[in-house]
Scaffold this motif. Structure first.
Motif, PDB file in Angstrom:
ATOM      1  N   ASN A 140      -2.369   0.549   9.661  1.00  0.00           N
ATOM      2  CA  ASN A 140      -1.840  -0.872   9.962  1.00  0.00           C
ATOM      3  C   ASN A 140      -1.675  -1.095  11.651  1.00  0.00           C
ATOM      4  O   ASN A 140      -2.040  -2.001  12.199  1.00  0.00           O
ATOM      5  N   LEU A 141      -1.335   0.047  12.078  1.00  0.00           N
ATOM      6  CA  LEU A 141      -1.172  -0.018  13.666  1.00  0.00           C
ATOM      7  C   LEU A 141      -2.477   0.056  14.336  1.00  0.00           C
ATOM      8  O   LEU A 141      -2.867  -0.698  15.278  1.00  0.00           O
ATOM      9  N   VAL A 142      -3.489   0.754  13.793  1.00  0.00           N
ATOM     10  CA  VAL A 142      -4.799   0.826  14.229  1.00  0.00           C
ATOM     11  C   VAL A 142      -5.420  -0.408  14.188  1.00  0.00           C
ATOM     12  O   VAL A 142      -6.011  -1.005  15.153  1.00  0.00           O
ATOM     13  N   HIS A 190      -1.968  -2.639  -0.400  1.00  0.00           N
ATOM     14  CA  HIS A 190      -3.392  -3.041  -0.884  1.00  0.00           C
ATOM     15  C   HIS A 190      -4.064  -3.815   0.157  1.00  0.00           C
ATOM     16  O   HIS A 190      -5.079  -3.817   0.409  1.00  0.00           O
ATOM     17  N   ALA A 191      -3.154  -5.013   0.284  1.00  0.00           N
ATOM     18  CA  ALA A 191      -3.715  -6.060   1.285  1.00  0.00           C
ATOM     19  C   ALA A 191      -3.932  -5.391   2.715  1.00  0.00           C
ATOM     20  O   ALA A 191      -4.722  -5.925   3.206  1.00  0.00           O
ATOM     21  N   LYS A 192      -3.235  -4.646   3.133  1.00  0.00           N
ATOM     22  CA  LYS A 192      -3.363  -4.052   4.411  1.00  0.00           C
ATOM     23  C   LYS A 192      -4.591  -3.193   4.749  1.00  0.00           C
ATOM     24  O   LYS A 192      -5.046  -3.307   5.688  1.00  0.00           O
ATOM     25  N   TYR A 193      -5.013  -2.673   3.623  1.00  0.00           N
ATOM     26  CA  TYR A 193      -6.224  -1.735   3.609  1.00  0.00           C
ATOM     27  C   TYR A 193      -7.445  -2.681   3.578  1.00  0.00           C
ATOM     28  O   TYR A 193      -8.422  -2.512   4.241  1.00  0.00           O
ATOM     29  N   LEU A 196      -5.116   8.511   8.057  1.00  0.00           N
ATOM     30  CA  LEU A 196      -3.728   7.894   8.214  1.00  0.00           C
ATOM     31  C   LEU A 196      -3.395   7.370   7.022  1.00  0.00           C
ATOM     32  O   LEU A 196      -4.114   6.781   6.064  1.00  0.00           O
ATOM     33  N   ASP A 197      -2.079   7.167   6.892  1.00  0.00           N
ATOM     34  CA  ASP A 197      -1.426   6.340   5.955  1.00  0.00           C
ATOM     35  C   ASP A 197      -1.425   5.023   6.274  1.00  0.00           C
ATOM     36  O   ASP A 197      -2.005   4.627   7.239  1.00  0.00           O
ATOM     37  N   ALA A 234      -6.346 -14.346  15.675  1.00  0.00           N
ATOM     38  CA  ALA A 234      -5.982 -14.733  14.156  1.00  0.00           C
ATOM     39  C   ALA A 234      -5.954 -13.667  13.422  1.00  0.00           C
ATOM     40  O   ALA A 234      -5.092 -13.754  12.197  1.00  0.00           O
ATOM     41  N   LEU A 235      -6.545 -12.599  13.607  1.00  0.00           N
ATOM     42  CA  LEU A 235      -6.660 -11.288  12.873  1.00  0.00           C
ATOM     43  C   LEU A 235      -5.505 -10.688  12.879  1.00  0.00           C
ATOM     44  O   LEU A 235      -4.673 -10.071  12.140  1.00  0.00           O
ATOM     45  N   PHE A 236      -4.754 -10.750  14.287  1.00  0.00           N
ATOM     46  CA  PHE A 236      -3.447 -10.219  14.471  1.00  0.00           C
ATOM     47  C   PHE A 236      -2.517 -10.725  13.757  1.00  0.00           C
ATOM     48  O   PHE A 236      -1.537 -10.207  13.091  1.00  0.00           O
ATOM     49  N   THR A 237      -2.297 -12.131  13.486  1.00  0.00           N
ATOM     50  CA  THR A 237      -1.507 -12.838  12.764  1.00  0.00           C
ATOM     51  C   THR A 237      -1.629 -12.347  11.285  1.00  0.00           C
ATOM     52  O   THR A 237      -0.636 -12.189  10.503  1.00  0.00           O
ATOM     53  N   LEU A 238      -2.839 -12.282  10.828  1.00  0.00           N
ATOM     54  CA  LEU A 238      -2.763 -11.682   9.485  1.00  0.00           C
ATOM     55  C   LEU A 238      -2.439 -10.281   9.324  1.00  0.00           C
ATOM     56  O   LEU A 238      -1.895  -9.859   8.119  1.00  0.00           O
ATOM     57  N   GLU A 239      -2.735  -9.514  10.288  1.00  0.00           N
ATOM     58  CA  GLU A 239      -2.179  -8.285  10.232  1.00  0.00           C
ATOM     59  C   GLU A 239      -0.681  -7.756  10.192  1.00  0.00           C
ATOM     60  O   GLU A 239      -0.170  -7.291   9.392  1.00  0.00           O
ATOM     61  N   VAL A 240       0.018  -8.573  11.293  1.00  0.00           N
ATOM     62  CA  VAL A 240       1.264  -8.384  11.333  1.00  0.00           C
ATOM     63  C   VAL A 240       2.225  -9.403  10.734  1.00  0.00           C
ATOM     64  O   VAL A 240       3.455  -9.140  10.749  1.00  0.00           O
TER      65      VAL A 240
END
Length: 379
Positions: free
Chosen positions: A37-39, A196-199, A31-32, A265-271
């Motif tokens: 990031n969606l996953v 890079h941060a998203k990865y 995946l790109d 909490a992890l959701f907030t960091l991701e989106v």
């Protein structure tokens, strides 16, 4: 890390390794960054589903308000990130520099007292665990000590989710209102918006997900887990045996709340934001659906159910923007009618028996190269 046969049986070990390969190797390579990031976003819901396996699947406590705890964890993380993004240098054009923008818009002139501790990252991390746990303990003690359960408890948790949404929206100057807390940029100066941060955040999230799986599996295999199952099947018998049913229910409910809060909490960091749209009745019911589709008695099924439902939701909304809700509803109905035990039931009824037959047929083959005991060729 050594996973022995006591901790995972053969089927669970296959599920663990398969999920590890899927999340750590296959998806990052296939995946790109946008899809990955969606996953990662989907996996944050898996934390809620794992908690519901313990609370609903094993404890028999159906909560329709897990969005509340998901939101509490998300808001605790968002408050820290928003304060970091609201430095005096970044907010110098405001009427009151140094406070979040939505507070300035609502004519607040100072940071509220309950926001100030969230300037500390350790405090924010502790709050992500403690605030939902304390809130769940208060609700659980008030309900379970009075033997309120079943459908009544489910309705009460649903009402709490509605109340929490109204409260967040109504206190716009303190919570960001309907828009929530947005424009979250950095974590200790590290820009969380870059590819890079998203990865990196994806792999951090996967690490915490497997940690949550191991913790849930540990709880399931202990005496506590066996009592939860017994309590679900014969609550009165467990009570007459001398155990405090209320205390066990409170523990299961608090554990599910903590799992949900970590996911939030992890959701907030991701989106990069948190809003009341993730707290209310609809998202709470969707979180139960993730568990039901995966199988409410399966920890690994909860993860796969979260991935499947959210992937179907995204795919249908992209392909059929006018009809995707009908398609998603049809998927839920089909799974419930055809496979009432969810994905884990499909595995247990159709896949695992074939694997067992294949392995047993291999062990029955002679190991002496096709020769019988006296040395003559086998016919």
């Amino acid at each position: 890390m050594i996973i022995n046969s006591r901790f995972f049986n053969r089927s669970e070990l296959i599920g663990f390794v398969s999920l590890l390969l899927l999340l750590v190797v296959i998806l990052p390579l296939a995946l790109d960054v946008f899809r990955l990031n969606l996953v990662a976003k989907y996996l944050t819901y898996a934390f809620v589903a794992i908690g519901l396996v313990l609370c609903w699947g094993y404890g028999g406590i159906l909560s329709l308000g897990q969005g509340v705890f998901f939101g509490l964890g998300g808001y605790c993380m968002a408050m820290f990130l928003k304060l970091e993004a609201s430095s005096v240098a970044n907010t110098k054009i405001q009427s009151t520099p140094g406070i979040p923008d939505f507070m300035d818009w609502n004519q607040l002139t100072a940071l509220p007292f309950f926001w100030k501790p969230f300037q500390s990252f350790p405090f924010a991390l502790a709050a992500i665990i403690l605030v939902p746990a304390i809130f769940a303990f208060i609700i659980g003690a008030a309900m379970f000590k009075r033997r309120v359960g079943g459908v009544y408890f489910a309705i009460i948790t649903q009402a709490i989710a509605a109340i929490m949404t109204i409260l967040i929206v109504g206190q716009q100057g303190y919570t960001g209102g309907i828009n929530g807390i947005t424009d979250l940029r950095t974590l200790h100066g590290w820009d969380i918006r870059t590819d890079h941060a998203k990865y990196i955040l994806y792999f951090v999230e996967v690490f915490f997900l497997f940690a949550a799986i191991l913790v849930a599996q540990f709880i399931r295999l202990t005496k506590l887990g066996r009592i939860l199952v017994a309590m679900r099947e014969q609550e009165d018998r467990v009570r007459f045996s001398g155990y405090s049913v209320a205390n066990f229910k409170i523990f299961a409910f608090c554990a599910a709340a903590i799992f949900a809060a970590v996911g939030g909490a992890l959701f907030t960091l991701e989106v990069g934001f948190m809003s009341p749209s993730f707290v209310g009745i609809v998202p709470s019911i969707e979180m139960v659906i993730y568990t039901a589709v995966g199988g409410r008695m399966s920890i690994f099924g909860a993860v796969y159910g979260s991935l499947l439902v959210n992937f179907a939701k995204t795919s249908l909304s992209e392909t059929f923007p006018q009809l995707w809700l009908f398609g998603l509803g049809a998927l839920f109905i089909a799974v419930v009618l055809a496979f009432p035990n969810g994905l884990s039931g499909i595995w247990a009824d159709h896949v695992q028996p074939r694997i067992d037959r294949l392995l047993s047929s291999r062990t029955k083959k002679p190991s002496n190269g096709g020769l019988v005991a006296n040395g003559a060729p086998a016919e």
